[in-house]
Design an enzyme around this catalytic site. Structure first.
Site, PDB file in Angstrom:
ATOM      1  N   GLY A 130       0.820  -1.227   0.000  1.00  0.00           N
ATOM      2  CA  GLY A 130       0.000   0.000   0.000  1.00  0.00           C
ATOM      3  C   GLY A 130       0.840   1.256   0.000  1.00  0.00           C
ATOM      4  O   GLY A 130       1.830   1.336   0.723  1.00  0.00           O
ATOM      5  N   GLU A 178     -12.160   0.039  10.980  1.00  0.00           N
ATOM      6  CA  GLU A 178     -12.745  -0.879   9.986  1.00  0.00           C
ATOM      7  C   GLU A 178     -12.703  -2.347  10.421  1.00  0.00           C
ATOM      8  O   GLU A 178     -13.456  -3.166   9.901  1.00  0.00           O
ATOM      9  CB  GLU A 178     -12.057  -0.733   8.623  1.00  0.00           C
ATOM     10  CG  GLU A 178     -10.600  -1.177   8.603  1.00  0.00           C
ATOM     11  CD  GLU A 178      -9.958  -1.053   7.224  1.00  0.00           C
ATOM     12  OE1 GLU A 178     -10.666  -0.825   6.230  1.00  0.00           O
ATOM     13  OE2 GLU A 178      -8.722  -1.185   7.159  1.00  0.00           O
ATOM     14  N   THR A 184       3.187   2.348   6.350  1.00  0.00           N
ATOM     15  CA  THR A 184       1.757   1.998   6.289  1.00  0.00           C
ATOM     16  C   THR A 184       1.000   2.949   7.187  1.00  0.00           C
ATOM     17  O   THR A 184       1.484   3.285   8.273  1.00  0.00           O
ATOM     18  CB  THR A 184       1.484   0.555   6.752  1.00  0.00           C
ATOM     19  OG1 THR A 184       0.071   0.397   6.953  1.00  0.00           O
ATOM     20  CG2 THR A 184       2.171   0.186   8.052  1.00  0.00           C
ATOM     21  N   ILE A 185      -0.185   3.378   6.748  1.00  0.00           N
ATOM     22  CA  ILE A 185      -0.938   4.294   7.612  1.00  0.00           C
ATOM     23  C   ILE A 185      -1.508   3.560   8.827  1.00  0.00           C
ATOM     24  O   ILE A 185      -1.903   4.185   9.792  1.00  0.00           O
ATOM     25  CB  ILE A 185      -2.071   5.030   6.852  1.00  0.00           C
ATOM     26  CG1 ILE A 185      -3.144   4.054   6.365  1.00  0.00           C
ATOM     27  CG2 ILE A 185      -1.510   5.875   5.716  1.00  0.00           C
ATOM     28  CD1 ILE A 185      -4.433   4.765   5.930  1.00  0.00           C
ATOM     29  N   ASP A 186      -1.551   2.225   8.785  1.00  0.00           N
ATOM     30  CA  ASP A 186      -2.172   1.462   9.876  1.00  0.00           C
ATOM     31  C   ASP A 186      -1.340   1.469  11.164  1.00  0.00           C
ATOM     32  O   ASP A 186      -1.865   1.169  12.236  1.00  0.00           O
ATOM     33  CB  ASP A 186      -2.404   0.007   9.445  1.00  0.00           C
ATOM     34  CG  ASP A 186      -3.281  -0.084   8.205  1.00  0.00           C
ATOM     35  OD1 ASP A 186      -4.066   0.858   7.965  1.00  0.00           O
ATOM     36  OD2 ASP A 186      -3.180  -1.082   7.472  1.00  0.00           O
ATOM     37  N   ARG A 231       1.657  -4.933  -5.540  1.00  0.00           N
ATOM     38  CA  ARG A 231       1.854  -6.244  -4.910  1.00  0.00           C
ATOM     39  C   ARG A 231       2.241  -7.185  -6.033  1.00  0.00           C
ATOM     40  O   ARG A 231       1.868  -6.982  -7.181  1.00  0.00           O
ATOM     41  CB  ARG A 231       0.577  -6.701  -4.203  1.00  0.00           C
ATOM     42  CG  ARG A 231       0.212  -5.787  -3.061  1.00  0.00           C
ATOM     43  CD  ARG A 231      -0.680  -6.403  -2.016  1.00  0.00           C
ATOM     44  NE  ARG A 231      -0.666  -5.584  -0.803  1.00  0.00           N
ATOM     45  CZ  ARG A 231      -1.443  -4.517  -0.620  1.00  0.00           C
ATOM     46  NH1 ARG A 231      -2.294  -4.160  -1.541  1.00  0.00           N
ATOM     47  NH2 ARG A 231      -1.352  -3.804   0.497  1.00  0.00           N
ATOM     48  N   ASP A 254       5.413  -5.376   6.498  1.00  0.00           N
ATOM     49  CA  ASP A 254       6.164  -6.567   6.915  1.00  0.00           C
ATOM     50  C   ASP A 254       6.177  -7.658   5.852  1.00  0.00           C
ATOM     51  O   ASP A 254       7.166  -8.387   5.725  1.00  0.00           O
ATOM     52  CB  ASP A 254       5.688  -7.098   8.276  1.00  0.00           C
ATOM     53  CG  ASP A 254       4.189  -7.187   8.373  1.00  0.00           C
ATOM     54  OD1 ASP A 254       3.497  -6.893   7.377  1.00  0.00           O
ATOM     55  OD2 ASP A 254       3.701  -7.561   9.451  1.00  0.00           O
ATOM     56  N   ASP A 288       0.840  -0.642  12.154  1.00  0.00           N
ATOM     57  CA  ASP A 288       0.677  -1.976  12.754  1.00  0.00           C
ATOM     58  C   ASP A 288       1.874  -2.889  12.476  1.00  0.00           C
ATOM     59  O   ASP A 288       1.722  -4.092  12.312  1.00  0.00           O
ATOM     60  CB  ASP A 288      -0.607  -2.635  12.214  1.00  0.00           C
ATOM     61  CG  ASP A 288      -0.562  -2.864  10.709  1.00  0.00           C
ATOM     62  OD1 ASP A 288       0.347  -2.326  10.047  1.00  0.00           O
ATOM     63  OD2 ASP A 288      -1.433  -3.576  10.192  1.00  0.00           O
ATOM     64  N   GLY A 316      -7.304   0.833   8.974  1.00  0.00           N
ATOM     65  CA  GLY A 316      -6.447   0.264  10.006  1.00  0.00           C
ATOM     66  C   GLY A 316      -6.402  -1.252  10.016  1.00  0.00           C
ATOM     67  O   GLY A 316      -5.737  -1.840  10.863  1.00  0.00           O
ATOM     68  N   ARG A 317      -7.143  -1.873   9.102  1.00  0.00           N
ATOM     69  CA  ARG A 317      -7.244  -3.351   9.085  1.00  0.00           C
ATOM     70  C   ARG A 317      -7.573  -3.845  10.500  1.00  0.00           C
ATOM     71  O   ARG A 317      -8.527  -3.398  11.088  1.00  0.00           O
ATOM     72  CB  ARG A 317      -5.957  -3.984   8.536  1.00  0.00           C
ATOM     73  CG  ARG A 317      -5.747  -3.644   7.068  1.00  0.00           C
ATOM     74  CD  ARG A 317      -4.638  -4.456   6.474  1.00  0.00           C
ATOM     75  NE  ARG A 317      -3.349  -4.099   7.049  1.00  0.00           N
ATOM     76  CZ  ARG A 317      -2.199  -4.584   6.622  1.00  0.00           C
ATOM     77  NH1 ARG A 317      -2.160  -5.431   5.619  1.00  0.00           N
ATOM     78  NH2 ARG A 317      -1.059  -4.213   7.180  1.00  0.00           N
ATOM     79  N   GLY A 348     -12.042  14.713  20.308  1.00  0.00           N
ATOM     80  CA  GLY A 348     -13.159  14.845  21.247  1.00  0.00           C
ATOM     81  C   GLY A 348     -14.339  13.945  20.925  1.00  0.00           C
ATOM     82  O   GLY A 348     -15.497  14.348  21.099  1.00  0.00           O
ATOM     83  N   ALA A 349     -14.057  12.722  20.468  1.00  0.00           N
ATOM     84  CA  ALA A 349     -15.161  11.810  20.147  1.00  0.00           C
ATOM     85  C   ALA A 349     -15.819  11.289  21.423  1.00  0.00           C
ATOM     86  O   ALA A 349     -15.188  11.206  22.482  1.00  0.00           O
ATOM     87  CB  ALA A 349     -14.636  10.646  19.314  1.00  0.00           C
TER      88      ALA A 349
HETATM   89  P1  ADP Z   1       2.918  -5.393   2.994  1.00  0.00           P
HETATM   90  O1  ADP Z   1       4.348  -5.171   2.634  1.00  0.00           O
HETATM   91  O2  ADP Z   1       2.139  -4.138   3.012  1.00  0.00           O
HETATM   92  O3  ADP Z   1       2.780  -6.229   4.258  1.00  0.00           O
HETATM   93  P2  ADP Z   1       2.103  -7.675   1.361  1.00  0.00           P
HETATM   94  O4  ADP Z   1       1.999  -8.589   2.526  1.00  0.00           O
HETATM   95  O5  ADP Z   1       1.037  -7.672   0.344  1.00  0.00           O
HETATM   96  O6  ADP Z   1       2.252  -6.156   1.771  1.00  0.00           O
HETATM   97  O7  ADP Z   1       3.502  -8.006   0.640  1.00  0.00           O
HETATM   98  C1  ADP Z   1       3.941  -7.232  -0.452  1.00  0.00           C
HETATM   99  C2  ADP Z   1       4.679  -8.106  -1.435  1.00  0.00           C
HETATM  100  O8  ADP Z   1       5.802  -8.715  -0.797  1.00  0.00           O
HETATM  101  C3  ADP Z   1       3.872  -9.263  -1.989  1.00  0.00           C
HETATM  102  O9  ADP Z   1       3.048  -8.887  -3.063  1.00  0.00           O
HETATM  103  C4  ADP Z   1       4.970 -10.219  -2.414  1.00  0.00           C
HETATM  104  O10 ADP Z   1       5.469  -9.863  -3.705  1.00  0.00           O
HETATM  105  C5  ADP Z   1       6.086  -9.967  -1.413  1.00  0.00           C
HETATM  106  N1  ADP Z   1       6.140 -11.026  -0.399  1.00  0.00           N
HETATM  107  C6  ADP Z   1       5.435 -11.116   0.749  1.00  0.00           C
HETATM  108  N2  ADP Z   1       5.744 -12.245   1.436  1.00  0.00           N
HETATM  109  C7  ADP Z   1       6.676 -12.896   0.700  1.00  0.00           C
HETATM  110  C8  ADP Z   1       7.416 -14.132   0.865  1.00  0.00           C
HETATM  111  N3  ADP Z   1       7.262 -14.900   1.941  1.00  0.00           N
HETATM  112  N4  ADP Z   1       8.297 -14.465  -0.115  1.00  0.00           N
HETATM  113  C9  ADP Z   1       8.480 -13.674  -1.190  1.00  0.00           C
HETATM  114  N5  ADP Z   1       7.817 -12.521  -1.396  1.00  0.00           N
HETATM  115  C10 ADP Z   1       6.925 -12.121  -0.481  1.00  0.00           C
END
Ligand code: ADP
Length: 319
Positions: free
Chosen positions: A11, A223, A126-128, A72, A103, A130, A171-172, A186-187
């Site tokens: 994202g 969300e 990430t804006i989340d 992605r 991550d 997290d 925020g997933r 002030g919610a």
């Molecule tokens: P974020 O980085 O926001 O957590 P994703 O979990 O969608 O997003 O991961 C982003 C990209 O990282 C995926 O589309 C994929 O290409 C790559 N990726 C994630 N996990 C793995 C993995 N275990 N091995 C190889 N590539 C990975």
């Protein structure tokens, strides 16, 4: 000269463009040649790799999103495509990567490093907010400010029309955006996935406030909660007796002019990432901790479930 590349994965967030700008300027300042990899790991596999110039990053510091695109990539999870990615980097003599992502992106890169020895430093984006191991992720402050401005605007109309507004934030599974927004706007009500709730528990208090003259309510819901925001609005109508509306903020939270804080954090994250790669850091994530910046391993970042600060959660009781 050594070559270093930057890419965005997953994202997009506001703050990536300031990071890209500083990456180019700081790389040149440290005697490196900077490259852009367009559209995340997909672009890496497709060899969309170009040398970056100062001109490329002129005028982008105030823009949300990312000039080099993000994506992605299912293919990057497969060994044969990672081998193609490595060949593409070799043709440009690139052996260091800075990656703005989450991550999942860092986990992918760690696999890539272990297979092909391409060094990387991840910048949590990430804006989340997290990601484990870091107190702050790039883009969070801009998202919070967008939410704040939206709530302020909604309060104007809520007050004029005597309504309850149920406002859903992103925020997933993490309630950070909702919680911070509720505390700073002030919610009257804040519902997040980390805390079980029963709307009945708020009825007496809210009805009493209505009887004492309260004209409107602001409810911030994340969300990831178990209920649809329309059900919360219905509860306001039926149980509290106030007309209500739902606003789902959605993707506006991801864009917009990066705040001063996100620009500064972009600057710091990138400087540390490049310094680390030029030092002894081979496969790490640069994290912002209570005691300063620190390089952490993938296991510390992607291998640990993120938990929202309990001190923050306890503030909910004071709403
Ligand atoms: P974020 O980085 O926001 O957590 P994703 O979990 O969608 O997003 O991961 C982003 C990209 O990282 C995926 O589309 C994929 O290409 C790559 N990726 C994630 N996990 C793995 C993995 N275990 N091995 C190889 N590539 C990975």
């Amino acid at each position: 000269m050594k070559n270093i590349a930057i890419l965005c994965s997953g994202g997009d967030v506001s703050g990536m463009n300031p990071a890209i700008k500083h990456f180019v300027e700081y790389a040149y300042a440290r005697g490196l040649t900077p490259y852009f990899i367009y559209d995340g790991y997909e672009g890496l596999i497709e060899n969309r790799i170009e040398k970056a110039t100062y001109q490329d990053v002129a005028g982008i510091i105030n823009r949300g999103g990312t000039k080099i695109g993000s994506a992605r990539s299912k293919r990057f999870t497969q060994k044969e495509f990672r081998a193609i990615a490595k060949q593409n980097l070799d043709t440009h003599n690139i052996d260091m990567l800075v990656v703005l992502g989450g991550d999942g992106s860092f986990r992918g890169l760690d696999v890539f490093y272990k297979e092909h020895g391409i060094k990387f430093c991840g910048i949590p984006s990430t804006i989340d907010n997290d990601i484990s191991g870091t107190e702050y992720c790039l883009g969070v402050d801009t998202a919070l400010n967008i939410i704040k401005n939206s709530i302020d605007a909604l309060r104007d109309t809520a007050a004029s029309f005597s309504r309850a507004f149920v406002i859903e934030t992103m925020g997933r599974d993490c309630g950070y955006l909702a919680l911070i927004s509720a505390l700073t706007s002030g919610a009257e009500l804040c519902l997040i996935p980390e805390v079980d709730y029963n709307l009945k528990d708020f009825e007496e208090k809210f009805k009493r406030q209505r009887a004492q003259g309260r004209k409107y309510f602001i409810a911030i819901v994340s969300e990831g909660i178990k209920q649809d925001p329309r059900e919360i609005a219905q509860w306001f109508e039926e149980s509290i007796g106030i007309e209500s509306r739902v606003t789902i903020l959605g993707h506006v939270q991801r864009g917009g002019n990066p705040t001063t804080y996100d620009r500064l954090m972009a600057y710091k994250f990138v400087s540390h990432a490049i310094n680390g790669l030029l030092g002894d850091k081979t496969n790490s994530v640069i994290c912002c901790t209570k005691s300063g910046f620190a390089f952490k391993s993938i296991e510390e970042v992607a291998g640990v479930k993120h938990r929202l600060d309990t001190e923050l959660i306890s503030c909910l009781e004071m709403l």
